[in-house]
Design an enzyme around this catalytic site. Structure first.
Site, PDB file in Angstrom:
ATOM      1  N   GLU A 194      -0.606   0.298  -6.432  1.00 30.93           N
ATOM      2  CA  GLU A 194      -1.345   1.491  -5.859  1.00 30.93           C
ATOM      3  C   GLU A 194      -1.463   2.675  -6.810  1.00 30.93           C
ATOM      4  O   GLU A 194      -0.892   3.608  -6.344  1.00 30.93           O
ATOM      5  CB  GLU A 194      -0.351   1.851  -4.698  1.00 30.93           C
ATOM      6  CG  GLU A 194      -0.556   0.789  -3.510  1.00 30.93           C
ATOM      7  CD  GLU A 194       0.180   1.431  -2.155  1.00 30.93           C
ATOM      8  OE1 GLU A 194       0.697   2.509  -2.011  1.00 30.93           O
ATOM      9  OE2 GLU A 194       0.023   0.812  -1.109  1.00 30.93           O
ATOM     10  N   GLU A 294      -0.936  -5.591   0.354  1.00 36.44           N
ATOM     11  CA  GLU A 294       0.000  -5.129   1.457  1.00 36.44           C
ATOM     12  C   GLU A 294      -0.885  -4.980   2.692  1.00 36.44           C
ATOM     13  O   GLU A 294      -1.835  -4.507   2.560  1.00 36.44           O
ATOM     14  CB  GLU A 294       0.645  -3.728   0.838  1.00 36.44           C
ATOM     15  CG  GLU A 294       1.693  -3.972  -0.220  1.00 36.44           C
ATOM     16  CD  GLU A 294       2.069  -2.421  -0.615  1.00 36.44           C
ATOM     17  OE1 GLU A 294       2.246  -1.547   0.163  1.00 36.44           O
ATOM     18  OE2 GLU A 294       2.706  -2.335  -1.706  1.00 36.44           O
TER      19      GLU A 294
END
Length: 473
Positions: A194, A294
């Site tokens: 991320e 995710e």
């Protein structure tokens, strides 16, 4: 596979991930979040991991501190966990880890063998059960994003401002790649979880550098490259790197507290599909594989009123997402495998030593809304409302949404991040540490053992959904 064993390194072929025989492999699994990269909502502490550890070290002293954390890291994922995971038909474990396990900030470049031993142990458990692993650097020096899970201790991603931090991350990956090159159970390397680069272009350059560095020692393993702004933005990506899978994260706001709840309507299904297609537009255009690194709703605790109705909607949301992924043969890794009850396939028992000791603290923390991933802030929103109004009064409106990552975060979100999730959470770390004061080594081991497979509760409804998808597709 050959005789139930993985016998070849995976590689990219067009829009697919394939094995040595050219057979398509769709990776399906979960992330081992909370283990080698601890997160507040996963285990119940507040703030950032480094703050939590520092507070406990001061209360426990070095010897007891080591007893607790060594036990925690040992118990959190064992062969029994890997066996259960494989029994559901899932085939891949994403292993998030913090750079601090491998390198001391006061002695950068000198790698800690203890960290590699810990990572090796997890990989060995998965190997014994025929599971692939994706190695995921979840926290880097300086923090690659503004959130708690990059463990920077602040709300700024300093990783993008300092070349030294980037060099250290690259050098660590070279060391990792040296050790795991040729290992067919390693599906690949996820160099940066991320990322959130305010300028967008520095991430692209970093990927070019790290791809070349890793390939210099390991030319074979796949790289799983996250998009910018928390793996959701590929607009500045113009070209693909060889043997790379591009990774998006696909959380839906309909699976979180205080948001519109999924109801299975045509409108909601369309909303899910549009969100997914926006995130994978780059992969579609470049004709490369898609990995959803995710996703997953947050579930209500049984102690919360109306939890059954809420959770049924969130299970339905998950099933719809899996159906969308199946249409395109998307590989995925749900978040997450084990926690205290928010999202995990397994969770710590309410009857455990962990809950008996820390239950009051975790409930207080939830009421205060200090974990973004935990409960909503409805009990404290009125306290912060005047502060937010003050900001709106003094900041010219044309500047409200100029602070990155906007529009993902509005000004109110930035205020919550700094005041509650950073500052208040850091103060609460001291309070949590006091719960451990005076504990014997045996009591500390018992607390850590709350996370052992045999002591945890399986989230049956979730695991049935995952097992059905693993078998069906």
């Amino acid at each position: 596979m050959l005789n139930g064993k993985i016998n070849s390194i995976l590689r990219v072929s067009g829009t697919s991930i394939v094995d040595g025989s050219g057979h398509t492999v769709i990776l399906k699994g979960a992330a081992l979040g909370g283990h080698m990269n601890m997160e507040n909502f996963i285990s119940g502490f507040s703030g950032h991991e480094r703050q939590h550890r520092a507070a406990l070290l001061k209360v426990l002293g070095k010897e007891k501190y080591d007893v607790f954390f060594d036990s925690f890291l040992d118990y959190f994922f064992t062969r029994a966990d890997a066996h259960y995971f494989a029994s559901l038909g899932l085939n891949c474990v994403r292993i998030p880890f913090n750079y601090a396990h491998f390198e001391d900030d006061f002695n950068p470049g000198v790698y800690l063998e203890k960290g590699f031993q810990l990572l090796d142990r997890v990989v060995e458990h998965c190997t014994a059960e025929g599971l692939y692993v994706v190695l995921d650097l979840h926290a880097v020096p300086g923090g690659q994003n503004q959130d708690w899970h990059s463990d920077s201790g602040i709300s700024e991603a300093l990783f993008w401002r300092f070349r030294e931090f980037q060099d250290r991350a690259i050098n660590l990956w070279v060391e990792i790649a040296k050790r795991y090159k040729g290992n067919p159970y390693v599906a690949g390397y996820n160099p940066l979880n991320e990322p959130a680069d305010p300028e967008h272009k520095r991430l692209i350059k970093f990927y070019e550098r790290i791809e070349a560095a890793i390939r210099s020692v390991d030319p074979d393993h796949i790289l799983f490259l996250d998009g910018n702004t928390y793996s959701m933005d590929f607009r500045q990506f113009t070209a693909i790197l060889p043997n790379c899978v591009y990774s998006m994260h696909d959380y839906s706001s309909m699976g979180f507290p205080s948001q519109e709840q999924y109801a299975g309507t045509v409108e909601h299904k369309t909303k899910l599909r549009k969100s997914f297609e926006r995130k994978v537009e780059f992969m579609r255009k470049q004709k490369v594989p898609i990995w959803n690194g995710e996703f997953g709703p947050v579930y209500e605790f049984k102690s919360q009123k109306g939890h059954e109705e809420v959770n049924e909607k969130r299970y339905a949301l998950l099933e719809e997402q899996l159906a969308i992924y199946a249409e395109s043969g998307v590989s995925w890794s749900i978040w997450l495998y084990k926690d205290i009850g928010y999202q995990g396939m397994l969770h710590v028992s309410p009857e455990s030593a962990w809950f008996k000791l820390l239950g009051p603290f975790m409930e207080k923390k939830a009421r205060l809304g200090v974990d973004f991933w935990g409960r909503d802030d409805k009990e404290v929103a009125h306290i912060y409302a005047p502060v937010k109004q003050h900001f709106e009064d003094v900041v010219p409106k044309e500047h409200w949404n100029k602070k990155y990552p906007s529009p993902l975060w509005d000004m109110g979100r930035h205020i919550d991040r700094v005041l509650r999730e950073c500052l208040l959470s850091e103060y609460l770390c001291f309070e949590m540490a006091e719960y451990f004061r005076g504990k014997t080594e045996d009591e500390l081991r018992e607390l850590a053992a709350s996370f052992k497979f045999e002591n945890c509760v399986q989230r049956g409804e979730l695991n049935v959904i995952l097992e059905k998808d693993a078998i069906k597709h």
